[in-house]
Design a protein around this motif. Structure first.
Motif, mmCIF file in Angstrom:
data_model
loop_
_atom_site.group_PDB
_atom_site.id
_atom_site.type_symbol
_atom_site.label_atom_id
_atom_site.label_comp_id
_atom_site.label_asym_id
_atom_site.label_seq_id
_atom_site.Cartn_x
_atom_site.Cartn_y
_atom_site.Cartn_z
ATOM 1 N N GLN A 50 0.804 -1.221 0.000
ATOM 2 C CA GLN A 50 0.000 0.000 0.000
ATOM 3 C C GLN A 50 0.837 1.272 0.000
ATOM 4 O O GLN A 50 0.291 2.366 -0.155
ATOM 5 C CB GLN A 50 -0.919 0.006 1.220
ATOM 6 C CG GLN A 50 -0.205 -0.123 2.553
ATOM 7 C CD GLN A 50 -1.172 -0.274 3.699
ATOM 8 O OE1 GLN A 50 -2.137 0.476 3.816
ATOM 9 N NE2 GLN A 50 -0.932 -1.259 4.556
ATOM 10 N N VAL A 62 -9.681 -2.548 -1.745
ATOM 11 C CA VAL A 62 -9.720 -2.128 -0.344
ATOM 12 C C VAL A 62 -11.103 -1.603 0.000
ATOM 13 O O VAL A 62 -11.618 -1.823 1.104
ATOM 14 C CB VAL A 62 -8.640 -1.069 -0.060
ATOM 15 C CG1 VAL A 62 -8.813 -0.467 1.329
ATOM 16 C CG2 VAL A 62 -7.243 -1.683 -0.184
ATOM 17 N N LYS A 67 -8.897 -2.933 4.868
ATOM 18 C CA LYS A 67 -7.435 -2.991 4.918
ATOM 19 C C LYS A 67 -6.894 -4.420 4.934
ATOM 20 O O LYS A 67 -5.718 -4.654 4.647
ATOM 21 C CB LYS A 67 -6.927 -2.234 6.148
ATOM 22 C CG LYS A 67 -7.173 -0.728 6.105
ATOM 23 C CD LYS A 67 -6.340 -0.063 5.025
ATOM 24 C CE LYS A 67 -6.486 1.450 5.088
ATOM 25 N NZ LYS A 67 -5.687 2.141 4.041
ATOM 26 N N SER A 68 -7.742 -5.366 5.263
ATOM 27 C CA SER A 68 -7.298 -6.766 5.270
ATOM 28 C C SER A 68 -6.886 -7.243 3.885
ATOM 29 O O SER A 68 -6.240 -8.291 3.753
ATOM 30 C CB SER A 68 -8.400 -7.669 5.832
ATOM 31 O OG SER A 68 -8.704 -7.318 7.164
ATOM 32 N N TRP A 70 -4.585 -6.185 2.300
ATOM 33 C CA TRP A 70 -3.128 -6.176 2.235
ATOM 34 C C TRP A 70 -2.485 -7.421 2.838
ATOM 35 O O TRP A 70 -1.267 -7.581 2.778
ATOM 36 C CB TRP A 70 -2.585 -4.905 2.872
ATOM 37 C CG TRP A 70 -2.996 -3.701 2.092
ATOM 38 C CD1 TRP A 70 -3.845 -2.712 2.469
ATOM 39 C CD2 TRP A 70 -2.598 -3.396 0.751
ATOM 40 N NE1 TRP A 70 -4.019 -1.803 1.458
ATOM 41 C CE2 TRP A 70 -3.252 -2.196 0.385
ATOM 42 C CE3 TRP A 70 -1.758 -3.999 -0.186
ATOM 43 C CZ2 TRP A 70 -3.099 -1.599 -0.865
ATOM 44 C CZ3 TRP A 70 -1.606 -3.417 -1.421
ATOM 45 C CH2 TRP A 70 -2.267 -2.234 -1.753
ATOM 46 N N SER A 113 -5.843 -10.253 9.562
ATOM 47 C CA SER A 113 -7.077 -9.622 9.077
ATOM 48 C C SER A 113 -7.917 -9.170 10.257
ATOM 49 O O SER A 113 -7.800 -9.687 11.371
ATOM 50 C CB SER A 113 -7.894 -10.602 8.226
ATOM 51 O OG SER A 113 -7.180 -10.992 7.072
#
Length: 220
Positions: A50, A62, A67-68, A70, A113
């Motif tokens: 990111q 996203v 955000k999980s 990533w 996550s």
């Protein structure tokens, strides 16, 4: 496929935890074509994370996953390992190592996550499937159970565990397990087909007091 002799030795010496850090090598276009649409946009394929060399479509994913996303490149790695394990001519130790690497990558996603990550039930289910392939039915039971607890109306873990029970000759338990799913998802075709495949009478079950009570409690 290049046989990963060093990694294989590592896995056989119980270095599974470290193996989650190993990205699959020599990934082909054919292998990428078998992955979900978002995988090429995760880090480690042709893009970075990111902060650096981010995929131009990453913001879209996203937005859907949070955000999980990533951490989800490990899920893509796991799918590659599972597909490679299907190749003919592998030694049992090689196939087992691939299953273990996949499980570690699935677990990486779980551990990195957020609890509300929309794909967690799918990740846990895939982990359960890998444990079944490894012959670790106890761990598979726990993984499928985690998927059901997160999303009780998600049908795949019900069907997958029922398949395991049926192969073990536990048909009555398998039917009861599917009935648990049908109480939550009475019109889910995959559950109905699995139930009838094992000889269950779905029409009779649908008329049963237990099914009727479940349907009534689910009505807003």
């Amino acid at each position: 496929m290049i046989r990963p002799s060093f990694f294989l030795v590592c896995a056989m010496l119980f270095c599974e935890a470290a193996s989650a850090d190993f990205k699959p090598q020599n990934v082909t276009a054919g292998e990428m074509a078998l992955l979900p649409e978002y995988c090429p946009d995760t880090q480690g394929f042709q893009y970075g994370d990111q902060h650096y060399n981010t995929s131009p479509r990453a913001a879209y994913w996203v937005g859907l996953m949070g955000k999980s996303f990533w951490a989800h490149h490990h899920y893509c790695w796991a799918l590659i390992y599972i597909n490679r394990a299907k190749a003919a001519g592998l030694r049992p130790q090689e196939r087992e190592a691939l299953y273990r690497w996949a499980i570690n990558d699935y677990r990486y996603v779980v551990q990195h996550s957020t609890p509300d990550f929309v794909l967690l039930p799918e990740v846990w289910t895939r982990m359960g499937e890998a444990y079944v392939l490894l012959g670790a039915n106890g761990s598979a039971f726990e993984a499928f159970g985690a998927a059901r607890r997160i999303k009780p109306d998600y049908w795949p873990p019900y069907v997958r565990w029922a398949d395991v029970l049926a192969r073990l000759g536990k048909r009555t338990e398998a039917l009861a397990h599917l009935e648990e799913g049908l109480q939550r998802m009475p019109t889910e075709r995959a559950l109905i087909e699995a139930y009838e495949r094992l000889g269950g009478n779905h029409a009779r079950f649908a008329r049963s007091p237990r099914a009727a009570a479940s349907a009534a409690s689910a009505t807003p």
